[in-house]
Design an enzyme around this catalytic site. Structure first.
Site, PDB file in Angstrom:
ATOM      1  N   GLU A  28      19.700  -7.366   8.986  1.00 29.32           N
ATOM      2  CA  GLU A  28      21.043  -7.206   9.565  1.00 29.32           C
ATOM      3  C   GLU A  28      20.935  -6.998  11.080  1.00 29.32           C
ATOM      4  O   GLU A  28      20.300  -6.039  11.538  1.00 29.32           O
ATOM      5  CB  GLU A  28      21.773  -6.032   8.892  1.00 29.32           C
ATOM      6  CG  GLU A  28      23.240  -6.029   9.243  1.00 29.32           C
ATOM      7  CD  GLU A  28      24.065  -5.009   8.443  1.00 29.32           C
ATOM      8  OE1 GLU A  28      23.642  -4.603   7.356  1.00 29.32           O
ATOM      9  OE2 GLU A  28      25.129  -4.627   8.952  1.00 29.32           O
ATOM     10  N   LYS A  32      27.004   3.023   2.899  1.00 29.75           N
ATOM     11  CA  LYS A  32      26.270   1.760   3.092  1.00 29.75           C
ATOM     12  C   LYS A  32      25.660   1.741   4.492  1.00 29.75           C
ATOM     13  O   LYS A  32      24.510   1.332   4.697  1.00 29.75           O
ATOM     14  CB  LYS A  32      27.217   0.564   2.879  1.00 29.75           C
ATOM     15  CG  LYS A  32      26.517  -0.797   2.873  1.00 29.75           C
ATOM     16  CD  LYS A  32      26.336  -1.398   4.247  1.00 29.75           C
ATOM     17  CE  LYS A  32      25.610  -2.730   4.174  1.00 29.75           C
ATOM     18  NZ  LYS A  32      25.299  -3.282   5.504  1.00 29.75           N
ATOM     19  N   ASP A  40       9.684   2.378  -2.425  1.00 28.35           N
ATOM     20  CA  ASP A  40      10.550   1.722  -3.409  1.00 28.35           C
ATOM     21  C   ASP A  40      12.017   1.997  -3.031  1.00 28.35           C
ATOM     22  O   ASP A  40      12.542   3.070  -3.291  1.00 28.35           O
ATOM     23  CB  ASP A  40      10.211   2.299  -4.789  1.00 28.35           C
ATOM     24  CG  ASP A  40      10.994   1.661  -5.916  1.00 28.35           C
ATOM     25  OD1 ASP A  40      12.102   1.140  -5.654  1.00 28.35           O
ATOM     26  OD2 ASP A  40      10.527   1.704  -7.065  1.00 28.35           O
ATOM     27  N   HIS A  57      28.770  -5.592  17.837  1.00 22.15           N
ATOM     28  CA  HIS A  57      28.113  -6.550  16.934  1.00 22.15           C
ATOM     29  C   HIS A  57      28.151  -7.976  17.464  1.00 22.15           C
ATOM     30  O   HIS A  57      27.384  -8.817  17.035  1.00 22.15           O
ATOM     31  CB  HIS A  57      28.809  -6.538  15.567  1.00 22.15           C
ATOM     32  CG  HIS A  57      28.442  -5.358  14.725  1.00 22.15           C
ATOM     33  ND1 HIS A  57      28.606  -5.334  13.376  1.00 22.15           N
ATOM     34  CD2 HIS A  57      27.912  -4.169  15.052  1.00 22.15           C
ATOM     35  CE1 HIS A  57      28.204  -4.166  12.890  1.00 22.15           C
ATOM     36  NE2 HIS A  57      27.786  -3.448  13.910  1.00 22.15           N
TER      37      HIS A  57
HETATM   38  P1  NDP Z   1       0.551   4.853  -8.084  1.00 26.56           P
HETATM   39  O1  NDP Z   1       0.609   4.475  -9.510  1.00 26.56           O
HETATM   40  O2  NDP Z   1      -0.044   3.849  -7.143  1.00 26.56           O
HETATM   41  O3  NDP Z   1      -0.193   6.248  -8.001  1.00 26.56           O
HETATM   42  C1  NDP Z   1      -0.554   6.851  -6.808  1.00 26.56           C
HETATM   43  C2  NDP Z   1      -1.990   6.505  -6.429  1.00 26.56           C
HETATM   44  O4  NDP Z   1      -2.291   7.095  -5.185  1.00 26.56           O
HETATM   45  C3  NDP Z   1      -2.975   7.031  -7.433  1.00 26.56           C
HETATM   46  O5  NDP Z   1      -3.903   6.022  -7.721  1.00 26.56           O
HETATM   47  C4  NDP Z   1      -3.668   8.171  -6.695  1.00 26.56           C
HETATM   48  O6  NDP Z   1      -5.020   8.252  -6.991  1.00 26.56           O
HETATM   49  C5  NDP Z   1      -3.558   7.713  -5.267  1.00 26.56           C
HETATM   50  N1  NDP Z   1      -3.653   8.789  -4.292  1.00 26.56           N
HETATM   51  C6  NDP Z   1      -4.519   8.828  -3.252  1.00 26.56           C
HETATM   52  N2  NDP Z   1      -4.344   9.927  -2.521  1.00 26.56           N
HETATM   53  C7  NDP Z   1      -3.343  10.635  -3.087  1.00 26.56           C
HETATM   54  C8  NDP Z   1      -2.693  11.851  -2.756  1.00 26.56           C
HETATM   55  N3  NDP Z   1      -3.057  12.584  -1.707  1.00 26.56           N
HETATM   56  N4  NDP Z   1      -1.670  12.253  -3.531  1.00 26.56           N
HETATM   57  C9  NDP Z   1      -1.286  11.534  -4.607  1.00 26.56           C
HETATM   58  N5  NDP Z   1      -1.881  10.371  -4.970  1.00 26.56           N
HETATM   59  C10 NDP Z   1      -2.899   9.914  -4.225  1.00 26.56           C
HETATM   60  O7  NDP Z   1       1.996   5.162  -7.499  1.00 26.56           O
HETATM   61  P2  NDP Z   1       3.077   6.176  -7.971  1.00 26.56           P
HETATM   62  O8  NDP Z   1       2.691   6.948  -9.182  1.00 26.56           O
HETATM   63  O9  NDP Z   1       3.463   6.930  -6.761  1.00 26.56           O
HETATM   64  O10 NDP Z   1       4.255   5.214  -8.408  1.00 26.56           O
HETATM   65  C11 NDP Z   1       4.958   4.475  -7.429  1.00 26.56           C
HETATM   66  C12 NDP Z   1       5.138   3.065  -7.913  1.00 26.56           C
HETATM   67  O11 NDP Z   1       5.781   3.068  -9.171  1.00 26.56           O
HETATM   68  C13 NDP Z   1       6.011   2.273  -6.987  1.00 26.56           C
HETATM   69  O12 NDP Z   1       5.435   0.989  -6.831  1.00 26.56           O
HETATM   70  C14 NDP Z   1       7.321   2.159  -7.753  1.00 26.56           C
HETATM   71  O13 NDP Z   1       8.004   0.979  -7.378  1.00 26.56           O
HETATM   72  C15 NDP Z   1       6.858   2.116  -9.164  1.00 26.56           C
HETATM   73  N6  NDP Z   1       7.761   2.521 -10.240  1.00 26.56           N
HETATM   74  C16 NDP Z   1       8.977   3.129 -10.005  1.00 26.56           C
HETATM   75  C17 NDP Z   1       9.782   3.500 -11.040  1.00 26.56           C
HETATM   76  C18 NDP Z   1      11.052   4.200 -10.732  1.00 26.56           C
HETATM   77  O14 NDP Z   1      11.309   4.530  -9.597  1.00 26.56           O
HETATM   78  N7  NDP Z   1      11.911   4.477 -11.725  1.00 26.56           N
HETATM   79  C19 NDP Z   1       9.405   3.274 -12.441  1.00 26.56           C
HETATM   80  C20 NDP Z   1       8.091   2.673 -12.573  1.00 26.56           C
HETATM   81  C21 NDP Z   1       7.322   2.306 -11.513  1.00 26.56           C
HETATM   82  P3  NDP Z   1      -5.540   9.008  -8.303  1.00 26.56           P
HETATM   83  O15 NDP Z   1      -5.084   8.196  -9.457  1.00 26.56           O
HETATM   84  O16 NDP Z   1      -6.994   9.005  -8.116  1.00 26.56           O
HETATM   85  O17 NDP Z   1      -4.947  10.382  -8.300  1.00 26.56           O
END
Ligand code: NDP
Length: 424
Positions: A81, A264, A280, A378
């Protein structure tokens, strides 16, 4: 000291990048990366989603002059935008003159839920879950031990019954400290691990286990206070602008047509930084709009009031469960660049920065609405977009833009005709 971002929008791209390097927002290496490629490669993109066929680009810009808790930020923004970044920069400059934004986020937890149905005795089910709450929290942590090692993990569990004449659910809410991650996948893994034990405890059946985007345990707030003399616009006094900004919020509180558009405009800024930082934006959109209606009536996301000394005071509080790791953040070079530009904030700091962007964006929009009207500012950007849309390239873009701005109004037919004349 001279503001290095003065008239930044008028500088060439090289000058813009040089300023970012000189001001230590980006390294030489990052600047080089920008001049080559910061987007996704086909290779990475093909692994990110199903049936990937090509890449879809959006402009990545910056809004300078955000003074937040006494620290200067340039805000990375990804948006299509035309007026969003100009408006955010404008408001940030004004708020900076007034001392900047102050922010806070008291806690940052995510909540997920397991919904059970057909529990034969809901009261007993609730008692049984309450009795085993600590054990269930331990079980959740065993399902995702790495987050516990990082200093986070499941903190508490609560339960309630939801029922109407037809249905009856037992809902278990799990609160988790997800550290630097947004935490959706973490939560979902933990919640899934609770399903069987909960079914056994209650005799009920799993309906679902899923994170909630109503992230009210991750509320981030921002505030600014602006003296009236900074608000005066032409013949309109600062006091009048202040009062009309306050009235605009009061109006939005009463009129859902306006509240929706008010919000918005806020999300124009919030989405742009959320996308830039690889977060996200659907999750943020869902959470923010739900929070805007948590009183039962959809409300504006900002509030503007008059301070005792007559200043204009703006506040915003929104559920902003963003991460600095996880999802596509580590994969997308543009997201990495955005985090660098922001000096690699923590997830909580990032949420607070985002709240400031929302508040600033709202000030710009409402101030324009109650003074010049939205269209004046704009026009320039719209004329440019129209010039490109009708096929102008290179020098033609600025020639056609200037020609359109000289007209009383413009549309596609006029732009096409002027471009034709220019090419004669
Ligand atoms: P991830 O599944 O990627 O998990 C976070 C990763 O970051 C883990 O692998 C973790 O490692 C790593 N990590 C490294 N450093 C850190 C730290 N300091 N603190 C925490 N984690 C760390 O992502 P999320 O669980 O955050 O999920 C987000 C994703 O899920 C987005 O892509 C979103 O779009 C999607 N999603 C969203 C939904 C919703 O909003 N309703 C539903 C389903 C999916 P380790 O495993 O070793 O701890």
């Amino acid at each position: 000291m001279k503001n290095p971002f003065e008239k930044y929008y008028k500088k060439s791209k090289n000058e813009k990048l040089t300023i970012l390097e000189e001001q230590n927002y980006l390294t030489r290496k990052e600047i080089k990366q920008i001049t080559q490629q910061v987007g996704l490669t086909e290779e990475v993109a093909s692994h990110m989603i199903e049936n990937q066929i090509t890449l879809y680009n959006l402009p990545f810009g910056i809004a300078p002059n955000f003074l937040i808790n006494d620290k200067e930020y340039v805000i990375p923004m990804v948006t299509e935008e035309p007026s969003v970044i100009a408006a955010a920069s404008n408001a940030a400059k004004l708020i900076k003159q007034a001392g900047g934004f102050t922010t806070f986020q008291p806690k940052r937890y995510m909540v997920g839920e397991v919904a059970l149905q057909n529990c034969p005795n809901p009261k007993q089910a609730i008692q049984a879950i309450k009795k085993e709450a600590n054990k269930l929290v331990e079980l959740a942590n065993l399902a995702y031990p790495s987050i516990v090692k990082r200093g986070g993990g499941a903190i508490e569990l609560s339960v309630k019954e939801l029922k109407n004449q037809e249905d009856n659910f037992i809902v278990v809410y799990l609160t988790v400290d997800t550290c630097e991650a947004m935490g959706a996948n973490m939560l979902n893994t933990m919640l899934e691990a609770l399903v069987v034990p909960l079914e056994e405890l209650t005799g009920g059946q799993r309906l679902m286990a899923i994170l909630s985007n109503f992230a009210v345990q991750s509320l981030a707030s921002a505030k600014c206070q602006i003296p009236c003399e900074l608000l005066a616009k032409g013949a309109i006094t600062g006091e009048e602008v202040r009062d009309n900004i306050i009235q605009a919020t009061n109006f939005a509180k009463m009129d859902i047509y306006r509240a929706t558009t008010h919000n918005k405009g806020i999300m124009n800024g919030i989405d742009a930084i959320v996308i830039a930082t690889g977060n996200d934006w659907r999750a943020i959109e869902a959470g923010c709009h739900a929070y805007a209606s948590h009183t039962g009536q959809y409300q504006p996301m900002t509030n503007w009031t008059k301070a005792k000394n007559g200043d204009l005071v703006g506040t915003i509080t929104l559920p902003l469960a963003v991460g600095t790791v996880g999802g596509s953040i580590g994969i997308h070079p543009g997201a990495q660049l955005a985090h660098s530009l922001l000096d690699k904030p923590s997830a909580s700091q990032l949420a607070q920065i985002i709240a400031c962007v929302g508040l600033g964006q709202n000030l710009a929009a409402v101030k324009a609405l109650v003074t010049d009207g939205i269209q004046k500012g704009h026009m320039q950007l719209q004329a440019k977009s129209l010039a490109i849309a009708v096929g102008a390239t290179g020098e033609e873009i600025s020639q056609l833009t200037s020609a359109l701005l000289k007209e009383k109004g413009f549309n596609q037919a006029l732009a096409t005709q002027i471009l034709k004349d220019l090419r004669k």
